[in-house]
Design a protein around this motif. Structure first.
Motif, mmCIF file in Angstrom:
data_model
loop_
_atom_site.group_PDB
_atom_site.id
_atom_site.type_symbol
_atom_site.label_atom_id
_atom_site.label_comp_id
_atom_site.label_asym_id
_atom_site.label_seq_id
_atom_site.Cartn_x
_atom_site.Cartn_y
_atom_site.Cartn_z
ATOM 1 N N ARG A 238 4.269 4.678 8.972
ATOM 2 C CA ARG A 238 3.142 4.011 8.908
ATOM 3 C C ARG A 238 3.485 2.233 8.445
ATOM 4 O O ARG A 238 2.737 1.553 8.931
ATOM 5 N N ILE A 239 4.330 2.303 7.554
ATOM 6 C CA ILE A 239 4.787 0.858 7.153
ATOM 7 C C ILE A 239 5.044 -0.057 8.553
ATOM 8 O O ILE A 239 4.824 -0.951 8.617
ATOM 9 N N GLN A 240 6.239 0.533 9.526
ATOM 10 C CA GLN A 240 6.300 -0.245 10.660
ATOM 11 C C GLN A 240 5.233 -0.565 11.591
ATOM 12 O O GLN A 240 5.211 -1.500 12.359
ATOM 13 N N ALA A 241 4.222 0.321 11.444
ATOM 14 C CA ALA A 241 2.986 0.120 12.269
ATOM 15 C C ALA A 241 2.090 -0.901 11.913
ATOM 16 O O ALA A 241 1.255 -1.392 12.647
ATOM 17 N N LEU A 242 2.217 -1.557 10.735
ATOM 18 C CA LEU A 242 1.508 -2.309 10.053
ATOM 19 C C LEU A 242 1.832 -3.776 10.589
ATOM 20 O O LEU A 242 2.963 -4.210 10.687
ATOM 21 N N SER A 243 0.615 -4.538 11.284
ATOM 22 C CA SER A 243 0.994 -5.817 11.647
ATOM 23 C C SER A 243 -0.192 -6.493 11.552
ATOM 24 O O SER A 243 -1.431 -6.104 11.806
ATOM 25 N N GLU B 237 -10.095 -6.346 3.949
ATOM 26 C CA GLU B 237 -10.205 -5.017 3.240
ATOM 27 C C GLU B 237 -9.525 -3.984 4.152
ATOM 28 O O GLU B 237 -9.025 -2.826 3.491
ATOM 29 N N LYS B 238 -9.701 -4.263 5.217
ATOM 30 C CA LYS B 238 -9.074 -3.262 6.374
ATOM 31 C C LYS B 238 -7.572 -3.094 6.051
ATOM 32 O O LYS B 238 -6.878 -1.953 5.810
ATOM 33 N N MET B 239 -6.808 -4.319 5.806
ATOM 34 C CA MET B 239 -5.402 -4.318 5.578
ATOM 35 C C MET B 239 -5.116 -3.674 4.027
ATOM 36 O O MET B 239 -4.127 -2.956 3.761
ATOM 37 N N ALA B 240 -6.113 -4.041 3.238
ATOM 38 C CA ALA B 240 -5.865 -3.560 1.797
ATOM 39 C C ALA B 240 -6.035 -2.375 1.787
ATOM 40 O O ALA B 240 -5.416 -1.338 1.280
ATOM 41 N N GLY B 241 -6.866 -1.504 2.653
ATOM 42 C CA GLY B 241 -6.918 -0.148 2.736
ATOM 43 C C GLY B 241 -5.684 0.545 3.161
ATOM 44 O O GLY B 241 -5.245 1.637 2.702
ATOM 45 N N ALA B 242 -5.134 -0.146 4.197
ATOM 46 C CA ALA B 242 -3.919 0.396 4.967
ATOM 47 C C ALA B 242 -2.843 0.294 3.817
ATOM 48 O O ALA B 242 -1.997 1.063 3.584
ATOM 49 N N LEU B 243 -2.787 -0.710 3.041
ATOM 50 C CA LEU B 243 -1.524 -0.638 2.147
ATOM 51 C C LEU B 243 -1.819 0.122 0.840
ATOM 52 O O LEU B 243 -0.775 0.736 0.476
ATOM 53 N N LYS B 244 -3.117 0.420 0.634
ATOM 54 C CA LYS B 244 -3.329 1.557 -0.678
ATOM 55 C C LYS B 244 -3.070 2.678 -0.067
ATOM 56 O O LYS B 244 -2.423 3.676 -1.018
ATOM 57 N N ASP C 115 -1.414 -2.785 -8.289
ATOM 58 C CA ASP C 115 -1.617 -3.866 -8.908
ATOM 59 C C ASP C 115 -1.402 -5.239 -7.889
ATOM 60 O O ASP C 115 -2.118 -6.076 -7.850
ATOM 61 N N GLN C 116 -0.407 -5.035 -7.207
ATOM 62 C CA GLN C 116 0.118 -5.942 -6.234
ATOM 63 C C GLN C 116 -0.926 -6.170 -5.147
ATOM 64 O O GLN C 116 -1.415 -7.294 -4.652
ATOM 65 N N VAL C 117 -1.588 -4.888 -4.687
ATOM 66 C CA VAL C 117 -2.521 -5.025 -3.568
ATOM 67 C C VAL C 117 -3.777 -5.628 -3.948
ATOM 68 O O VAL C 117 -4.304 -6.582 -3.320
ATOM 69 N N SER C 118 -4.175 -5.419 -5.239
ATOM 70 C CA SER C 118 -5.121 -5.879 -5.904
ATOM 71 C C SER C 118 -5.198 -7.576 -5.864
ATOM 72 O O SER C 118 -6.012 -8.186 -5.727
ATOM 73 N N TYR C 119 -3.962 -8.082 -6.439
ATOM 74 C CA TYR C 119 -3.533 -9.367 -6.201
ATOM 75 C C TYR C 119 -3.702 -10.104 -5.020
ATOM 76 O O TYR C 119 -4.418 -11.042 -4.698
ATOM 77 N N PHE C 120 -3.073 -9.306 -3.783
ATOM 78 C CA PHE C 120 -3.372 -9.910 -2.301
ATOM 79 C C PHE C 120 -4.700 -9.988 -2.052
ATOM 80 O O PHE C 120 -5.075 -11.110 -1.351
ATOM 81 N N VAL C 121 -5.549 -9.060 -2.425
ATOM 82 C CA VAL C 121 -7.015 -9.063 -2.297
ATOM 83 C C VAL C 121 -7.764 -10.157 -2.831
ATOM 84 O O VAL C 121 -8.442 -10.992 -2.404
ATOM 85 N N SER C 122 -7.348 -10.381 -4.166
ATOM 86 C CA SER C 122 -7.852 -11.365 -4.865
ATOM 87 C C SER C 122 -7.615 -12.832 -4.313
ATOM 88 O O SER C 122 -8.243 -13.647 -4.410
#
Length: 669
Positions: A659-664, A564-571, A551-558
């Protein structure tokens, strides 16, 4: 001995000292005396300059000791009591050679002593004192009452007597110390003496005259105090603005050094000596001091403080006022008695020099005019919420176009020949600009409204396992000003600077100070004005990626915080975290099952111990044992499963962390 060294020049400073010049005539080897207060001796000894301007020389300068009077008198060879002083004196100097005049004759001899002899007076006799002298080889006696004059011929006795009398005389002024200047030369000569002593700080006060259609007029007065024991008669007076270095150093009291004790018998070593650090040769240091010392305009040699080079005469100062039906106050000020002030810069100091002699008697003060000039300025209003919440202050927007340094002091303001208020003026260099508030403007009313809110997110960054959303805290302050007067006003609103920045839609301030922004507003007669000052400061919200849900990822997207790429990585992170959570839940379920089995085994073992012998009870015991065997098998299976789940969960957690630490990710919205 001569004492005609009059004060000819006085220079007063803002840091509590005064520079004094004296000049006078000496002849031959005259000795000059100057008296100072004991507390001034350190300053005098530090700054005294003595010059013979006519080719003679100064032999020495001596001054009174710091010993108390009782000790000085105890060291004298002569004692003179309060009563019977002549008899006591002659009795102490037996053997001294004297010359006495008795009648018309003079006799020289040595004092033998005093005797009281009976002298017939009618039918009775009186005891009379007689002086016995050895004259040549004969002894002669003289009635003291017949002696018209007695002169001491022994110089040592005469000097002892003079020392005793001078010491007693100095005791009449408890706080006074006498300084003697010995000179030598031929004929009459001019002597110059200068020194610095503690003096009251000179003060300033100003008058400002405002007239419609005329430039404002500034008049300045200096207040000087003569707290000394001598009148200033027709002295040349200068006043220095600034803050030079000054200090008190004890030169008056004698200093004694503790010396090492050297015993010859044992040949003890002398105390060690530590040389001081050198800063160059003595000649170099003297040359630097001479180059650094400013010269007085009419001094023959270096003095403690520089005097100004004469500049052109300034405009006349006014001391008068208008009469009924006569000229205006401005005209009266301009036509009143003129006093020209000579000014100049002295390094970082500024000097006002009065071009006419000034007289200030001892223990009196005087007002001396030093300034009378128009300046660039106008009447404005200045609002500061902390000063007065409902009304602005009436001010003079003063620009120092007088060309002089203005010392700080009180200001009395007149407008259209009426007193309208008072203010304090800070020290102003030429071309400095100040607001000088002198009254509350009740004809203008100000109200304020404050609002604070959070602005939209303008930047999002994903890094180190955090999603940070940056935004602005926004504060809006609205000033509503209403001019109830019949004339237009210029209003400056001071808004405090508290570490926030002005927003892009905020009006541009007319000027900025250390603590305020000033906004200029034009107020027509009877009009109302609204000013909104918008400020902002950065704020941020932080989200832990390892705790996010879909739900938070959906909020960030909205909100377009992520693409979309970062949203996919977060999902994917959310799915992987849910897998770790599922493994953790399985571990927890097995732990709970194992704990339950442990509790059941305790219960079964307790039941077995309570059974008695008998066929039915043996059958029940066998069943309990069989149950225990089944549970042991299950416990072994659970242990194997827990070990496997723990390895799977740890590997999944490590993969999730990587995976989390690799996100930038960074985006400006």
């Amino acid at each position: 001995m001569t004492t005609n060294l009059r004060i000819r020049r006085v220079v007063l400073y803002k840091h509590g000292v005064g520079y004094f010049e004296r000049r006078g005539k000496v002849s031959g080897s005259d000795m000059l005396h100057l008296d100072f207060k004991a507390r001034d001796m350190n300053d005098v000894l530090k700054s005294l300059t003595v010059l013979d301007l006519s080719g003679g020389s100064v032999s020495a300068v001596s001054y009174d000791s710091t010993k108390p009077l009782e000790q000085l008198l105890a060291e004298a060879t002569i004692r003179i009591p309060e009563d019977g002083s002549l008899m006591a004196l002659l009795g102490q100097i037996k053997g001294a050679r004297v010359r006495v005049r008795v009648g018309g004759a003079q006799v020289e001899g040595s004092i033998i002593g005093l005797d009281s002899l009976a002298v017939a007076a009618g039918e009775t006799s009186l005891m009379r004192p007689f002086l016995s002298l050895l004259v040549g080889a004969s002894l002669r006696t003289f009635d003291i009452l017949d002696v018209a004059e007695l002169e001491f011929l022994d110089e040592a006795v005469r000097k002892d007597l003079e020392f005793y009398l001078a010491t007693v005389l100095s005791s009449y002024k408890k706080d006074s110390k006498r300084m003697a200047i010995l000179t030598s030369g031929q004929g009459e000569r001019e002597l110059f003496v200068s020194y610095v002593v503690e003096s009251p700080v000179w003060k300033t006060s100003y008058r400002i005259l405002l007239d419609e259609g005329e430039p404002p007029l500034l008049q300045g007065w200096a207040l000087v105090d003569n707290t000394g024991d001598e009148d200033w008669v027709d002295v040349k007076l200068s006043l220095i603005a600034g803050l030079p270095v000054s200090f008190v150093h004890d030169l008056y009291n004698p200093r004694y050094m503790k010396r090492p004790v050297v015993e010859v018998q044992t040949e003890a070593a002398a105390a060690p000596v530590i040389p001081e650090e050198s800063f160059g040769s003595a000649g170099d240091m003297m040359m630097e001091q001479e180059m650094a010392a400013p010269m007085m305009s009419d001094m023959p040699a270096a003095a403690p403080m520089a005097a100004p080079r004469r500049s052109r005469a300034e405009k006349a100062m006014s001391v008068g006022g208008p009469g009924r039906g006569g000229p205006s106050r401005r005209e009266a000020m301009e036509k009143s008695a003129a006093v020209t002030t000579l000014t100049k810069e002295v390094g970082d100091l500024f000097e006002y020099g009065v071009d006419r002699p000034v007289t200030v008697h001892r223990n009196q003060s005087a007002l001396v005019p030093i300034l009378h000039k128009p300046f660039e300025g106008k009447r404005v209003l200045l609002y500061n919420r902390a000063t007065r919440e409902k009304n602005p202050m009436a001010c003079i927007e003063l620009k120092n176009t007088t060309g002089l340094t203005l010392e700080g002091g009180p200001v009395t303001v007149s407008e259209d020949e009426r007193y309208v208020g008072e203010a304090m003026l800070d020290t102003m260099k030429p071309n400095d600009r100040r607001f000088v508030p002198y009254a509350v403007e009740l004809g203008c009313v100000v109200s304020i409204e404050d609002r604070t809110e959070d602005g939209p997110v303008f930047r999002v960054a994903v890094n180190s396992g955090m999603l940070v959303a940056e935004y602005f805290h926004v504060r809006r302050t609205t000033y509503v000003s209403r001019n109830k007067g019949q004339r237009a006003q210029v209003l400056f609103v001071e808004h405090p600077r508290q570490g926030w920045e002005l927003a892009k839609d905020a009006p541009e301030p007319a000027e900025t100070t250390d603590g305020f922004w000033r906004f200029k507003r034009e107020l027509a007669a009877g009009a109302q004005d609204s000013l909104t000052v918008t400020e902002r400061t950065r704020g941020q919200r932080q989200y832990l990626i390892s705790s996010m849900g879909l739900d938070q990822v959906s909020y960030f997207v909205s909100q377009r915080f992520v693409d979309e790429k970062m949203a996919g990585a977060l999902k994917e992170v959310v799915a992987q975290r849910e897998q770790v959570d599922s493994l953790a839940k399985d571990e927890q379920r097995l732990q709970e099952e194992r704990n339950q089995l442990f509790r059941d085994q305790e219960r079964i073992r307790s039941n077995i111990e309570s059974l008695k012998s008998g066929a039915s009870q043996r059958e029940l015991a066998d069943r309990f044992v069989s149950k225990l065997n089944e549970q042991e098998d299950r416990l072994e299976a659970i242990a194997r499963e827990l070990e496997q789940l723990a390895k799977q969960r740890q590997e999944a957690q490590k993969a999730l962390n990587r995976r989390i630490q690799a996100l930038s990710y960074t985006v400006d919205l």
